[in-house]
Write a protein that holds these residues in place. Structure first.
Motif, mmCIF file in Angstrom:
data_model
loop_
_atom_site.group_PDB
_atom_site.id
_atom_site.type_symbol
_atom_site.label_atom_id
_atom_site.label_comp_id
_atom_site.label_asym_id
_atom_site.label_seq_id
_atom_site.Cartn_x
_atom_site.Cartn_y
_atom_site.Cartn_z
ATOM 1 N N ASN A 180 0.830 -1.208 0.000
ATOM 2 C CA ASN A 180 0.000 0.000 0.000
ATOM 3 C C ASN A 180 0.864 1.258 0.000
ATOM 4 O O ASN A 180 0.656 2.196 -0.774
ATOM 5 N N LEU A 233 -4.875 -5.904 -8.213
ATOM 6 C CA LEU A 233 -6.114 -5.465 -7.578
ATOM 7 C C LEU A 233 -6.509 -6.390 -6.428
ATOM 8 O O LEU A 233 -6.923 -5.931 -5.357
ATOM 9 N N ASN A 234 -6.402 -7.696 -6.631
ATOM 10 C CA ASN A 234 -6.738 -8.643 -5.570
ATOM 11 C C ASN A 234 -5.828 -8.473 -4.360
ATOM 12 O O ASN A 234 -6.289 -8.507 -3.207
ATOM 13 N N ASN A 237 -6.487 -5.088 -2.645
ATOM 14 C CA ASN A 237 -7.809 -5.044 -2.037
ATOM 15 C C ASN A 237 -7.831 -5.699 -0.659
ATOM 16 O O ASN A 237 -8.613 -5.307 0.216
ATOM 17 N N LYS A 238 -6.964 -6.670 -0.450
ATOM 18 C CA LYS A 238 -6.905 -7.357 0.842
ATOM 19 C C LYS A 238 -6.388 -6.433 1.942
ATOM 20 O O LYS A 238 -6.706 -6.609 3.117
ATOM 21 N N LYS A 241 -8.509 -2.429 3.073
ATOM 22 C CA LYS A 241 -9.820 -2.499 3.720
ATOM 23 C C LYS A 241 -10.051 -1.300 4.631
ATOM 24 O O LYS A 241 -9.199 -0.916 5.414
ATOM 25 N N ASP A 245 -14.828 -2.273 3.565
ATOM 26 C CA ASP A 245 -14.828 -2.076 2.117
ATOM 27 C C ASP A 245 -13.508 -1.426 1.738
ATOM 28 O O ASP A 245 -12.778 -0.912 2.575
ATOM 29 N N SER A 246 -13.202 -1.423 0.476
ATOM 30 C CA SER A 246 -11.939 -0.883 0.000
ATOM 31 C C SER A 246 -12.237 0.160 -1.059
ATOM 32 O O SER A 246 -13.218 0.077 -1.789
ATOM 33 N N LEU A 248 -10.759 0.417 -3.705
ATOM 34 C CA LEU A 248 -10.695 -0.279 -4.987
ATOM 35 C C LEU A 248 -12.042 -0.890 -5.345
ATOM 36 O O LEU A 248 -12.544 -0.721 -6.463
ATOM 37 N N SER A 249 -12.635 -1.605 -4.394
ATOM 38 C CA SER A 249 -13.921 -2.240 -4.676
ATOM 39 C C SER A 249 -15.020 -1.199 -4.884
ATOM 40 O O SER A 249 -15.917 -1.384 -5.708
ATOM 41 N N GLN A 253 -15.139 -2.433 -8.669
ATOM 42 C CA GLN A 253 -15.736 -3.765 -8.637
ATOM 43 C C GLN A 253 -17.225 -3.753 -8.935
ATOM 44 O O GLN A 253 -17.975 -2.926 -8.407
ATOM 45 N N TRP A 276 -13.674 -7.697 -11.395
ATOM 46 C CA TRP A 276 -12.818 -6.519 -11.596
ATOM 47 C C TRP A 276 -12.930 -6.007 -13.034
ATOM 48 O O TRP A 276 -12.779 -4.820 -13.288
#
Length: 433
Positions: A180, A233-234, A237-238, A241, A245-246, A248-249, A253, A276
């Protein structure tokens, strides 16, 4: 990296002007885009940058690498990369001069809401130390060997305004994950209006990505931008948070219903999943040649490719399954991928020479399932052919208000929007308006 500093003997500050050595700083030699490791010990703890030659060294205590460098090379001004404090060596005292703020800004730019408003001005430009004019956000990324495939994705994601604005206003202290932090630093530099040179390097981020992905994505071997995009992205995204939620999502998403019917079955099995990107299958390439024997390139309209998601037509897969799609939620920023390296009907991977070269005709604005979108990013590939092998050269075309820029490694040029579709488009990002 540790924020700690080793204890050093306290020395009284010399009875000299605090600025005595500051005229030895050479800003044109400074480059803070690379991994913060000592050029001698290769250690990454407590690293200082020499502001005279630009090299990185460890420590500032007596007999440390930086201390010895100051004596042997007569270089005296060093900055700590963890706390941005500047010290004079070997005397070992801190310099607190506002004249060094521009250097500290190169390491980690900062932004306010007022700064973000400047991006709405089509005429907003900047100049580097050499007087070269550039547009913040539209600067080249160094291709160190074969990392152009990741550069175009990093450029594209940094132009998703919801993500960009969130990260530009973020403090690194708010994030624990190193991925990040390094991505945030890259985005902050990409959009900086105070760069010493009108391009930057993703070296520090990509070095960490190589380790994190077990060398699946590095700088030495060219990979598929789509594969990198999904992994990136995956993985982000983890760790991004926030409130379950993120960013990114929230921005990218969507949600889709996939209905599968196996051979011999009369019922469809429903699967609801997030996505995505939407994959678009290009029509099979017919073997067409003109009167001179030159193979012709076919064209297809984007609206035709999107029909599979609009009409819920049944799709026959290579294994005999029948599949239908229904989009349940469209994202604010829609990513499309044009499958050039796989024949979906035959379920075969295609080599670079065999790739589907169909040109896609697309507008700059479109309506999709009741929403209007405008194109903001277009990743294209150009195949370079030589005697030994064929190689992909990845480029990205980015919208700048009503104009477009095309970025290939360090090179940025304007692009006429009427000719965007004449390239082999591979990944697009559309913003809902």
């Amino acid at each position: 990296m540790s924020d700690s500093e080793e204890p050093v003997p306290k020395r009284s500050k010399p009875q000299l002007s605090e600025d005595i050595y500051l005229d030895t700083i050479d800003r044109k030699k400074l480059d803070f885009d690379f991994e913060k490791i000592c050029s001698v010990s290769l250690n990454n703890i407590n690293i200082y940058g020499c502001l005279t030659c630009g090299k990185y060294f460890q420590g500032r205590s007596p007999n440390s690498v930086a201390f010895n460098h100051s004596i042997l090379e007569n270089h005296h001004v060093f900055i700590n990369f963890n706390n941005f404090k500047v010290y004079i060596l070997p005397e070992n005292y801190e310099v607190k001069s506002n004249s060094l703020n521009d250097i500290k800004y190169q390491i980690l730019p900062s932004y306010t809401q007022e700064d973000l408003k400047k991006f709405n001005d089509p005429g907003f430009k900047a100049r580097d130390l050499n007087g070269n004019e550039y547009v913040p956000g539209y600067v080249g990324l160094n291709n160190m060997k074969n990392n152009d495939y990741s550069n175009v994705i990093l450029q594209s994601i940094s132009h998703v305004s919801l993500i960009r604005d969130k990260l530009l206003l973020s403090s690194l202290d708010s994030y624990k994950d190193e991925l990040n932090k390094r991505f945030i630093i890259l985005v902050k530099k990409l959009w900086s209006s105070k760069l010493f040179k009108n391009h930057i390097s993703p070296h520090e981020l990509l070095q960490y990505i190589s380790i994190l992905s077990n060398k699946s994505f590095g700088i030495n071997e060219q990979k598929d931008p789509k594969d990198f995009l999904i992994w990136f992205l995956n993985t982000l995204n983890k760790t991004f948070k926030s409130d379950n939620d993120s960013i990114l999502s929230k921005a990218i998403q969507g949600k889709i219903l996939i209905q599968n019917q196996k051979p011999g079955s009369k019922e469809f099995k429903d699967i609801t999943t997030k996505f995505w990107l939407l994959n678009l299958e290009l029509p099979t390439v017919p073997f067409l040649k003109d009167s001179k024997g030159i193979q012709q390139i076919q064209q297809v309209k984007l609206s035709k490719l999107l029909d599979v998601y609009k009409t819920q037509e049944e799709q026959l897969l290579s294994n005999g399954e029948i599949r239908k799609y229904k989009i349940l939620k469209l994202p604010k920023f829609l990513i499309l991928n044009f499958n050039r390296f796989k024949d979906q009907k035959l379920d075969l991977k295609l080599s670079l020479k065999e790739r589907n070269q169909t040109l896609v005709e697309f507008p700059l604005e479109m309506e999709f399932l009741g929403f209007k979108y405008k194109l903001i990013s277009n990743v294209i590939n150009q195949v370079e052919t030589n005697q030994d092998h064929d190689k992909n050269q990845w480029k990205v075309q980015l919208r700048h208000h009503d104009n477009w820029f095309e970025i290939e490694d360090l090179y940025v040029k304007t692009k006429e929007k009427e000719f965007l579709f004449l390239s082999e488009t591979y990944i697009q990002i559309w913003e809902r308006i």
